[in-house]
Structure formats: structure tokens, C-alpha cells
Design an enzyme around this catalytic site. Structure first.
Site, mmCIF file in Angstrom:
data_model
loop_
_atom_site.group_PDB
_atom_site.id
_atom_site.type_symbol
_atom_site.label_atom_id
_atom_site.label_comp_id
_atom_site.label_asym_id
_atom_site.label_seq_id
_atom_site.Cartn_x
_atom_site.Cartn_y
_atom_site.Cartn_z
ATOM 1 N N SER A 282 9.469 14.554 -1.180
ATOM 2 C CA SER A 282 10.095 13.926 -0.017
ATOM 3 C C SER A 282 11.581 14.254 0.101
ATOM 4 O O SER A 282 12.186 14.054 1.154
ATOM 5 C CB SER A 282 9.914 12.403 -0.069
ATOM 6 O OG SER A 282 8.545 12.054 -0.057
ATOM 7 N N CYS B 258 4.345 6.291 3.187
ATOM 8 C CA CYS B 258 5.597 6.952 3.541
ATOM 9 C C CYS B 258 5.424 7.857 4.766
ATOM 10 O O CYS B 258 5.205 7.366 5.861
ATOM 11 C CB CYS B 258 6.146 7.695 2.332
ATOM 12 S SG CYS B 258 7.880 8.173 2.506
ATOM 13 N N LEU B 259 5.501 9.176 4.619
ATOM 14 C CA LEU B 259 5.305 10.047 5.771
ATOM 15 C C LEU B 259 3.905 9.864 6.343
ATOM 16 O O LEU B 259 3.715 9.929 7.565
ATOM 17 C CB LEU B 259 5.529 11.514 5.383
ATOM 18 C CG LEU B 259 5.470 12.506 6.550
ATOM 19 C CD1 LEU B 259 6.639 12.307 7.500
ATOM 20 C CD2 LEU B 259 5.446 13.942 6.049
ATOM 21 N N GLN C 180 4.101 7.059 8.663
ATOM 22 C CA GLN C 180 4.749 7.449 9.910
ATOM 23 C C GLN C 180 3.825 8.282 10.790
ATOM 24 O O GLN C 180 3.792 8.110 12.018
ATOM 25 C CB GLN C 180 6.027 8.223 9.599
ATOM 26 C CG GLN C 180 7.073 7.411 8.859
ATOM 27 C CD GLN C 180 8.157 8.269 8.231
ATOM 28 O OE1 GLN C 180 8.238 9.475 8.471
ATOM 29 N NE2 GLN C 180 8.981 7.653 7.400
ATOM 30 N N ASN D 277 11.747 6.034 -0.427
ATOM 31 C CA ASN D 277 12.466 7.279 -0.168
ATOM 32 C C ASN D 277 12.100 7.762 1.221
ATOM 33 O O ASN D 277 11.140 8.499 1.403
ATOM 34 C CB ASN D 277 12.129 8.341 -1.211
ATOM 35 C CG ASN D 277 12.722 9.690 -0.858
ATOM 36 O OD1 ASN D 277 13.680 9.772 -0.100
ATOM 37 N ND2 ASN D 277 12.144 10.751 -1.393
ATOM 38 N N GLY E 96 13.885 8.524 5.442
ATOM 39 C CA GLY E 96 14.997 8.505 6.377
ATOM 40 C C GLY E 96 14.575 8.234 7.804
ATOM 41 O O GLY E 96 15.417 8.132 8.694
ATOM 42 N N PHE E 97 13.245 8.113 8.029
ATOM 43 C CA PHE E 97 12.715 7.831 9.362
ATOM 44 C C PHE E 97 11.856 6.561 9.291
ATOM 45 O O PHE E 97 11.415 6.166 8.216
ATOM 46 C CB PHE E 97 11.886 9.003 9.881
ATOM 47 C CG PHE E 97 12.705 10.229 10.178
ATOM 48 C CD1 PHE E 97 13.115 10.510 11.469
ATOM 49 C CD2 PHE E 97 13.071 11.098 9.152
ATOM 50 C CE1 PHE E 97 13.883 11.639 11.735
ATOM 51 C CE2 PHE E 97 13.836 12.227 9.411
ATOM 52 C CZ PHE E 97 14.248 12.496 10.715
ATOM 53 N N HIS F 132 6.602 3.191 -1.621
ATOM 54 C CA HIS F 132 5.772 3.931 -2.575
ATOM 55 C C HIS F 132 5.117 2.991 -3.592
ATOM 56 O O HIS F 132 5.711 2.678 -4.620
ATOM 57 C CB HIS F 132 6.621 4.966 -3.324
ATOM 58 C CG HIS F 132 6.998 6.142 -2.485
ATOM 59 N ND1 HIS F 132 6.298 7.327 -2.495
ATOM 60 C CD2 HIS F 132 7.996 6.308 -1.593
ATOM 61 C CE1 HIS F 132 6.850 8.177 -1.652
ATOM 62 N NE2 HIS F 132 7.885 7.587 -1.090
ATOM 63 N N GLU G 38 2.873 3.639 -5.671
ATOM 64 C CA GLU G 38 2.438 4.313 -6.907
ATOM 65 C C GLU G 38 3.422 4.119 -8.045
ATOM 66 O O GLU G 38 3.223 4.670 -9.131
ATOM 67 C CB GLU G 38 2.197 5.807 -6.654
ATOM 68 C CG GLU G 38 3.430 6.641 -6.398
ATOM 69 C CD GLU G 38 3.850 6.631 -4.949
ATOM 70 O OE1 GLU G 38 4.739 7.417 -4.577
ATOM 71 O OE2 GLU G 38 3.288 5.841 -4.162
#
Length: 375
Positions: free
Chosen positions: A45, A265-266, A269, A307, A309-310, A350, A352
Site C-alpha cells: 500500500s 482497505c483498497l 474503497q 494505511n 490516503g483515500f 487492516h 490482519e
């Protein structure tokens, strides 16, 4: 070795490289974790970013092969207040400096990281260049400004695997598929995991819970995934702007409702975009192993590892279809959501736990329960 750190707004810091000559350009960000720097460095990431650690002393426990979260280092540079060249830990097999050198990543110390972090916190994440070679401040600032940045860029294609692989014996197994994957459970669940920048502890935790995991490239189409007949689909973390990733949203939208989906995370999104919503860039992002998140369904507060930024804009989603399940207690931004009609849920952080505590492991158990219910 003298090193200049130049931000696009003209701010300059002077430090010293502890890895020799080098240069790197990217987005300057900071991480507030007190430990786990090896996991930070090997987190995909961070692709395209220069990472500053807020904890002042880094390197004191070295690095080791067991704590890798991927096969290589992903940040373009690593910035710390003070580097400790003599690790003291029985698990250490290498110094941090040698680890960075082996992967061609510049390490910088000997400057006021607190001043840098306070500046980013006020102004926001910025383009930055770190160099031992070009020591002209004006030149460096102009070069930082000219960097393309992360917005609109497809960073996933830089980190996703090129071929599918499985997970067995606590490591990736090239070419493994559901027919040959090993699993100790009597009735293993089959999970297809999209690799947007996957961390090793994600398939590890799924296997520990009785799953067979098939990791596939981000470009894998929905028909290929459905032909594998999995019990569930996992969407991993990854770098950069979700809106810049090509083709994945359409794939996820096709898979919605056909199989249970869990995103991190991503992946979270990308689910938000597949639901018809939008994302936006945070001022300086959330990065660290100590981010407080409230589970709105239980009222419990978790200390999480993050972690990103979006962020998903919940106002862009239909309240009749998508429910907000978790919020960040620092800024009330979206940290989790679930679809009300389809078996799909996701979190921004996260679970995990590498690095970070174990507060959110229940999410993997929830995914198992969802797959059992729909198998």
C-alpha cells in the site's frame, strides 16, 4: 552522507543517508506506529510514497524473513529521526540499513521528523523528493512539483501478481489451485483473493480458519472467478487512488450478489465505487497501528492498524442499500460498511493485525460465517 528532503511547497529539511547515495520522489507521508517498521516497509500500500516514522528510534530490533508482508520493500524512501545500526533481538537476521540497501531504497535520518510531521499534518500530504545527488534546493522543489502524484494513477498494476498462486505451509505456492491446495480443515471453504497489493497475513489468517485460498491478479475477470466456484471473494488492500484502477470496479459490480465478498482497505474503497459511490483524498491520511475505530453495530472501540490516503464518501451512497458500520474516532470518516441486499461487507483498516493489535480479527470470522451461510 548529506541528504536534502524537499517538499513541493518549498520546505527543505537536511538529514543524512544511512544507506549510501540515492534519490527518490513520491508522496511524503507519516506512520505513527511504535514498532512494525519491517511490516510497514513490505506493505504494498506504500507504493509511490516516502514514509516517515514518528517514533524516534528505528532499527533497534533489525529485520527477519518471518515478518515480511510481501516479497519486497515498497516505499520509495524511509525517513527516521535516529537509526540504530546495532539491532538487539534474537530473531534478527539483518540490519535495517542492509535490508534497505538490498532493495535499493534510500534511508535517511538525523533530522527533525517531528517538524516534518507537524508540517504535513497542517498542510497535508505533498509531493516530495529525497536526494544525496542533487543538493540544490530550488532544483529539488521544482522536480518534486513536476512529479505526477497519486491521484488518478493506477498504482495497483505495479504491485499485483502476474500469475495466480495459492497459500500453503505458511507461504505463497506458485501455480496452486483449489484442486491441489492443502488445508487441514475437514470441509475447507474456497476463497478467491484479488491481489491489489495483498499482505501475506491475509491469506494466512484465512487458511488458519479452514479456507483454501487462490490469489489472482487484479485484472482477473468475473467470469474466470465464478468458474472457480469459490465460497467467497476477498478484496485485498493496495496502493493509491481507487478511482485510477482500471477495470476492477466493473468486475466487482458483476460479482456482487453472486458470492459473499469481504474487502479491506483498497478493496473496501473499490466496493464503495462498485456500489455506485465515490471516494475522496484525505488531507494526510491514516497511517499507524494505533487508530481508534468504533463499531457502530456493537458500540465497541477497536485500536486498529491503518494505511490509507483515500476514503469512501458515504454521502455518495444510497442509505437504503449501504449501511455505515464503522467510523474513525479521530475524524468520523468511514471505516466500514455493509450492503443491505447483497452478502458483502468491508473495512477501511487492516484487521490482519500486522502491525497492530488483535482487536479486529473477528472480521475474518464474520466472513467465514457469511460464506457458511451462503454455501
Amino acid at each position: 552522507m548529506k541528504t536534502l528532503i524537499a517538499l513541493e511547497d518549498g520546505t527543505i529539511y537536511e538529514g543524512r543517508s544511512f544507506t549510501g547515495a540515492g534519490e527518490a520522489v513520491g508522496e511524503i507521508v507519516f506512520n505513527t506506529s511504535m514498532s512494525g517498521y519491517q511490516e510497514v516497509l513490505t506493505d504494498p500500500s506504500y507504493t509511490g510514497q516516502l514514509v516517515t516514522m514518528t517514533y524516534p528510534l528505528i532499527g533497534n530490533y533489525g529485520v527477519n524473513p518471518e515478518d515480511m508482508e510481501s516479497a519486497r520493500i515498497h516505499p520509495m524512501a524511509f525517513l527516521v529521526k535516529e537509526y540504530n545500526p546495532i539491532p538487539s533481538n534474537f530473531r534478527s537476521t539483518q540490519t535495517l540499513a542492509d535490508f534497505l540497501i538490498d532493495h535499493g531504497v534510500i534511508g535517511v535520518h538525523g533530522f527533525d521528523t517531528r517538524a516534518l510531521v507537524r508540517h504535513i499534518r497542517t498542510v497535508g500530504a505533498m509531493k516530495c523528493i529525497v536526494s544525496t545527488e542533487d543538493l540544490d534546493p530550488a532544483s529539488l522543489v521544482e522536480r518534486a512539483k513536476s512529479w505526477s502524484g497519486l491521484v488518478g494513477q493506477d498504482m495497483v498494476k505495479r504491485v499485483t501478481c502476474t500469475e495466480p498462486y495459492g497459500w500453503a505451509d505458511n507461504k505463497p505456492v506458485p501455480g496452486t489451485n483449489f484442486a491441489t491446495a492443502r488445508c487441514d480443515a475437514d470441509t475447507p471453504l474456497k476463497v478467491v483473493a484479488f491481489d491489489f497489493g495483498l499482505k501475506y497475513n491475509q491469506p494466512r489468517l484465512l487458511v488458519e480458519r479452514g479456507c483454501q485460498v487462490q490469489v489472482v491478479p487484479a485484472t482477473t475477470d468475473a467470469a474466470t472467478v465464478l468458474a472457480m466456484n469459490p465460497d467467497g471473494i476477498f478484496l485485498s488492500n493496495g496502493p493509491g487512488d481507487p478511482a485510477g484502477v482500471e477495470g476492477v470496479v466493473e468486475t466487482i459490480r458483476t460479482l456482487l450478489g453472486k458470492k459473499p465478498i469481504f474487502g479491506i482497505c483498497l478493496g473496501h474503497q473499490m466496493l464503495g465505487l462498485a456500489y455506485g459511490g465515490s471516494t475522496y483524498k484525505l488531507k494526510f491520511g491514516h497511517r499507524g497501528g494505533n487508530q481508534p475505530v468504533k463499531d457502530l453495530t456493537t458500540g465497541h472501540v477497536e485500536i486498529t492498524s491503518q494505511n490509507h490516503g483515500f476514503c469512501v464518501d458515504m454521502n455518495s451512497l444510497s442509505a437504503d442499500e449501504v449501511e455505515l458500520t464503522h467510523i474513525n474516532l479521530n475524524d468520523n470518516s468511514c471505516e466500514g460498511m455493509r450492503h443491505k441486499k447483497f452478502p458483502a461487507f468491508s473495512v477501511q483498516y487492516h484487521p490482519e493485525h500486522a502491525p497492530g493489535p488483535h482487536d479486529a480479527l473477528y472480521l475474518f470470522d464474520r466472513f467465514i460465517e457469511m460464506m457458511r451461510a451462503h454455501s
